[in-house]
Design an enzyme around this catalytic site. Structure first.
Site, PDB file in Angstrom:
ATOM      1  N   HIS A  82       0.923  -1.115  -0.018  1.00 54.79           N
ATOM      2  CA  HIS A  82      -0.051   0.018  -0.119  1.00 54.79           C
ATOM      3  C   HIS A  82       0.681   1.257  -0.078  1.00 54.79           C
ATOM      4  CE1 HIS A  82      -4.069   1.897   0.620  1.00 54.79           C
ATOM      5  NE2 HIS A  82      -3.367   2.587   1.262  1.00 54.79           N
ATOM      6  N   ASP A 161     -14.267   3.250   7.406  1.00 55.19           N
ATOM      7  CA  ASP A 161     -13.254   4.197   6.771  1.00 55.19           C
ATOM      8  C   ASP A 161     -13.705   5.035   5.628  1.00 55.19           C
ATOM      9  OD1 ASP A 161     -10.369   4.916   6.384  1.00 55.19           O
ATOM     10  OD2 ASP A 161     -10.681   3.809   4.527  1.00 55.19           O
ATOM     11  N   ARG A 168     -12.923  13.348   6.022  1.00 56.11           N
ATOM     12  CA  ARG A 168     -11.685  14.020   6.033  1.00 56.11           C
ATOM     13  C   ARG A 168     -11.254  14.487   4.868  1.00 56.11           C
ATOM     14  NH1 ARG A 168      -7.932   9.120   7.008  1.00 56.11           N
ATOM     15  NH2 ARG A 168      -6.474  10.553   7.078  1.00 56.11           N
ATOM     16  N   SER A 183      -6.581   4.520   9.042  1.00 55.63           N
ATOM     17  CA  SER A 183      -7.162   4.176   7.676  1.00 55.63           C
ATOM     18  C   SER A 183      -6.567   3.184   7.164  1.00 55.63           C
ATOM     19  CB  SER A 183      -7.138   5.541   7.225  1.00 55.63           C
ATOM     20  OG  SER A 183      -7.540   5.228   5.689  1.00 55.63           O
ATOM     21  N   LYS A 187      -7.840  -1.299   7.063  1.00 53.55           N
ATOM     22  CA  LYS A 187      -8.094  -2.034   5.654  1.00 53.55           C
ATOM     23  C   LYS A 187      -7.318  -3.300   5.485  1.00 53.55           C
ATOM     24  CE  LYS A 187      -7.907   1.851   3.701  1.00 53.55           C
ATOM     25  NZ  LYS A 187      -8.107   3.207   2.969  1.00 53.55           N
TER      26      LYS A 187
HETATM   27  N1  URA Z   1      -4.529   6.226   2.066  1.00 48.87           N
HETATM   28  C1  URA Z   1      -5.582   5.927   2.867  1.00 48.87           C
HETATM   29  O1  URA Z   1      -5.922   4.786   2.600  1.00 48.87           O
HETATM   30  N2  URA Z   1      -5.957   6.366   3.989  1.00 48.87           N
HETATM   31  C2  URA Z   1      -5.253   7.726   4.300  1.00 48.87           C
HETATM   32  O2  URA Z   1      -5.810   8.230   5.062  1.00 48.87           O
HETATM   33  C3  URA Z   1      -4.232   8.229   3.533  1.00 48.87           C
HETATM   34  C4  URA Z   1      -3.859   7.321   2.344  1.00 48.87           C
END
Ligand code: URA
Length: 441
Positions: A82, A161, A168, A183, A187
């Site tokens: 990620h 989220d 956000r 966040s 996930k």
């Molecule tokens: N990527 C995400 O999934 N969440 C964030 O808060 C920032 C980048």
């Protein structure tokens, strides 16, 4: 729970008990707490932060807002990657098939573009027919059959989220270490992977531009991974210039196809290989040199490209794009931005480049808006390069002449040519593990 009291206490820098965090965020997940109170709390958190226990409570409530996948029926190591978000960051499009072609299961769940940053899912959708909205059952079957699935975050995984992120995005509260860490990690933990490689961006195009905060974010996420028994490693990488040249959707896919054929830009290749090495080490390779050699071979001998073909076929896309990228959506207007003087390409406003791509239609200014897959930029100028007057700095791919001219003006502000050669960030500056950060040479 009286919400305004918790908001006030967080605003004043107080530490909240775990059950208070749980109650507050659960109420929001269930629709019992309005957006305006959550917005106030997020802004208080932006300034006051969360300590380790508060953060653990937040991750827990986020995880339990949806389903957690059990991938144990699928044999083999299950590893994902990620990125914290960047401009022109198409590494996942090369990395996922590359690592899967070496026998690692890659269940890659990605997002759409966010703020000024692009999203893997939007890029994939520019491949004609490609579906990212697979059911979890179909995703698991595909993961079992071919080793990789590239899908969007579903409604079932961490729905809290999705809600928080949307809020956000429009309340100026994205750039917070605990909010980003919770966040991303909720996930990834819900996705059921055994290991995770994080690409933490630094520089003007990153959500957290300075390296100290990038390192703290990396360590925070690794700490969460440890608690949930997911081995997590981070590379801190440069976003003081776009990765590769292409910024957009179809044109990023095209560049990724070139990289899968072994012909992509050198920085994209180098970063992809470095991330692949980390994924392979988490998957059980014991030697980084062997991992690098295997990753390079899979890219050079066509195995990664073949895996991408199988993924595109499995997800209803047209695999012929791999042989003929001209089948991808094409923008009708092209305009070249040229240097108006001799000099050095200076520090770039990469966030500004991302914003200009959004304005051109490559991303969304409002949630749920549609995007134009064909538009974007080739930013051929890199900071620290010397250019002569009249040399091209970028090509704009636009839907109309007006859009192209607006983008030319925006890019001219972001890519400056000056007297001084700037310092540029190393492509990969740090490797961070549970034992701490080390410099990458
Ligand atoms: N990527 C995400 O999934 N969440 C964030 O808060 C920032 C980048």
């Amino acid at each position: 729970m009286i919400p305004y009291q918790l908001i006030r206490r967080k605003r004043d820098g107080e530490r909240l008990a775990a059950d208070e965090i749980t109650a507050f965020f659960s109420a929001y997940a269930d629709g019992r707490l309005p957006d305006y109170q959550m917005s106030a709390f997020l802004m208080a958190t932006f300034f006051a932060g969360l300590d380790t226990d508060e953060l653990a409570a937040l991750v827990d409530v986020m995880l339990h807002s949806g389903v957690q996948l059990d991938l144990s029926a699928i044999p083999g190591p299950r590893i994902d990657k990620h990125s914290t978000g960047g401009v022109g960051d198409k590494a996942s499009l090369v990395l996922a098939p590359l690592v899967a072609s070496l026998g690692v299961r890659v269940p890659m769940m990605s997002g759409r573009g966010l703020g000024h940053t692009g999203g893997t899912v939007d890029k994939l959708e520019s491949i004609p027919g490609f579906r990212v909205d697979l059911s979890l059952e179909r995703m698991m079957r595909q993961l079992d059959a071919i080793g990789c699935a590239l899908i969007t975050q579903t409604e079932e995984i961490v729905p809290l989220d999705r809600k928080l992120y949307a809020l956000r995005d429009v309340t100026g509260t994205v750039e917070s270490i605990p909010l980003i860490a919770s966040s991303i990690m909720s996930k990834k933990i819900a996705e059921g992977v055994d290991g995770l490689v994080l690409d933490v961006k630094r520089g003007s195009g990153a959500f957290l531009p300075d390296v100290e905060r990038g390192l703290r974010l990396a360590q925070t996420m690794i700490g969460i991974g440890e608690v949930y028994n997911r081995r997590t490693v981070a590379l801190v990488t440069a976003m003081d210039r776009p990765l590769g040249f292409a910024v957009g959707n179809a044109i990023e896919v095209e560049e990724a196809i070139f990289a899968l054929r072994g012909e992509g830009p050198p920085d994209l290749r180098e970063l992809t290989i470095a991330l692949a090495v980390e994924m392979l080490l988490l998957a059980g390779w014991t030697d980084a040199h062997a991992a690098r050699r295997d990753a390079e071979r899979a890219l050079d001998d066509g195995r990664a490209l073949e895996m991408m073909r199988r993924i595109i076929e499995a997800q209803d896309g047209n695999p012929a794009v791999l042989d003929d990228p001209a089948l991808l959506p094409q923008a009708p207007v092209r305009e070249v931005l040229i240097a108006d003087r001799d000099g050095w390409i200076g520090e770039m406003d990469v966030r500004g480049i991302g914003d200009a791509a959004v304005a051109l239609g490559a991303g969304r200014a409002t949630l749920g808006a549609s995007i134009d897959p064909a538009v974007g930029f080739h930013i051929t100028a890199k900071p620290g390069r010397h250019v002569a007057r009249g040399e091209p700095l970028a090509t704009i791919f636009a839907a109309s002449v007006d859009d192209a001219q607006t983008a030319v003006r925006a890019l001219r502000r972001c890519i400056r040519v000056g007297e001084e050669k700037p310092e540029v960030l190393p492509l990969i500056s740090h490797r961070v593990t549970a034992s701490g950060p080390s410099l990458v040479r």
